[in-house]
Design an enzyme around this catalytic site. Structure first.
Site, mmCIF file in Angstrom:
data_model
loop_
_atom_site.group_PDB
_atom_site.id
_atom_site.type_symbol
_atom_site.label_atom_id
_atom_site.label_comp_id
_atom_site.label_asym_id
_atom_site.label_seq_id
_atom_site.Cartn_x
_atom_site.Cartn_y
_atom_site.Cartn_z
ATOM 1 N N LYS A 112 36.369 41.532 36.115
ATOM 2 C CA LYS A 112 36.652 42.072 34.978
ATOM 3 C C LYS A 112 35.544 43.560 34.725
ATOM 4 O O LYS A 112 35.784 44.503 34.084
ATOM 5 C CB LYS A 112 36.670 41.258 33.752
ATOM 6 N N LYS A 195 52.044 39.175 40.203
ATOM 7 C CA LYS A 195 52.613 38.399 39.354
ATOM 8 C C LYS A 195 52.816 39.281 38.020
ATOM 9 O O LYS A 195 52.310 40.401 37.886
ATOM 10 C CB LYS A 195 51.700 37.288 38.956
ATOM 11 N N LYS A 198 50.613 41.480 31.718
ATOM 12 C CA LYS A 198 50.571 42.509 30.752
ATOM 13 C C LYS A 198 49.707 43.619 30.961
ATOM 14 O O LYS A 198 49.869 44.672 30.577
ATOM 15 C CB LYS A 198 49.913 41.725 29.322
#
Ligand code: ATP
Ligand code: MG
Length: 332
Positions: A112, A195, A198
């Site tokens: 991240k 996958k 969002k």
């Protein structure tokens, strides 16, 4: 009864089909056999920038969706993390037991922060897994359902629990990870080898539960499949078709074999049409229920505040023991 704890972040305007079929759907039957604690981790959400008005709305929409899918706030404890101050308090103590190098090895932080640029990544994002450890340890959960992506964080939680127990005396339950059976992994409709998420580059392959079902039906009808015409379940060679079968099966409760048998002699248009129809039947009443919960915000806030009170009954006892063992003076 065994105690389970699960959370889902309030970082979108709607949960998507992957969130629902991969996680939330199992929360409902788990209420029958467990002492269930379900929460909305808004403290975790602000480890990356959030717009205040949007965050507030998303927490309420998340709560409304959980109630609408069947989380029963009488049987389960449903709460918002920031309304239970013990999470932040225990997290501080655990931060002081976590090695800097140990935290630096967490791969989710590496991923991240690489995306944001390390200059922009917050210290909160860095200690995210320690807050998660506090979430789990406060409730003395024996078993924590986790996806593969959270395995390393659960390992850290276990290490911290053991370290604390060794240093200050037995206080925490050391939790076990368990992989929930029967959860489906849902893939992006436009890129059925990735996958559904969002954070995908476009939302053409993303089905949000609260979207207009007409929009979702269109997305299903434009789902990427393949060039032969055979409807069978073969994720390796036919990821698009297999994904549609998984979705339809999970939403209708009919087995994949049964669905495949019914498609003999039929084409992809039928598979897509039926899947869109099953989705519409599922989301239509769900959307109506979510709207009902959101229409009475005072009642929704009351449900959450009641959940926070019940969560604090457990969390404050654990925290009091921790503070005492660490050597803090008693409060009040
Ligand atoms: P992000 O892209 O920000 O990671 P996400 O769409 O993956 O977001 P999360 O908030 O990370 O959503 O996931 C919440 C829960 O939903 C987790 O338990 C996760 O395992 C599950 N989940 C998310 N996407 C899928 C998917 N495509 N299939 C099955 N389960 C999923
Ligand atoms: Mg994710």
């Amino acid at each position: 009864r065994p105690r389970v704890l699960s959370g889902i972040q309030p970082t979108s305007d709607s949960f998507h089909l992957g969130n629902f079929l991969g996680a939330l759907q199992q929360w409902v039957p788990a209420q029958d056999e467990n002492d269930a604690f379900y929460f909305i981790p808004d403290l975790h959400a602000i480890t990356v920038p959030q717009k205040p008005k949007e965050l507030r709305k998303r927490v309420l929409v998340a709560a409304a969706q959980l109630l609408a899918i069947g989380i029963d706030p009488e049987r389960s404890v449903l709460f918002v993390q920031s309304q239970v101050p013990e999470h932040a308090e225990l997290s501080w103590v655990l931060n002081c037991l976590t090695g800097f190098g140990e935290a630096s090895r967490m791969t989710q932080f590496k991923d991240k922060s690489a995306k944001q640029g390390s200059e922009h990544a917050s210290v909160g994002l860095f200690t995210y897994p320690v807050l998660m450890a506090a979430d789990i340890l406060l409730y003395r959960a024996h078993q924590v359902p986790v996806g593969e992506d959270q395995r390393q964080h659960l390992e850290l939680t276990r290490d911290l629990a053991q370290r604390f127990n060794k240093r200050f005396g037995k206080t925490f339950v050391v939790p076990e990870a368990f992989i929930v059976k029967g959860t489906a992994k849902i893939y992006d409709l436009q890129d059925p080898t990735s996958k559904m998420s969002k954070s995908a580059a476009t939302d053409a392959g993303l089905i949000n539960l609260l979207d207009d079902p007409k929009v979702s039906a269109k997305k299903i009808k434009s789902a990427v499949t393949d060039n032969d015409r055979e409807i069978r379940f073969d994720p390796e060679n036919k990821p698009g078709v297999s994904n549609l079968l998984t979705i339809q099966s999970a939403l209708s409760g009919r087995s994949i074999d049964e669905l495949v048998a019914g498609y003999e002699g039929k084409g992809y248009g039928d598979l897509k049409g039926d899947t869109a129809e099953v989705l519409t039947e599922f989301v239509t009443p769900l959307r109506a229920k979510v709207d009902e919960y959101l229409a009475d915000e005072a009642e929704l806030l009351r449900i959450l505040s009641n959940g926070a009170d019940r969560a604090r009954e457990v969390a404050s006892r654990t925290l009091a023991q921790v503070y005492d063992k660490v050597g803090f003076l008693p409060r009040k």
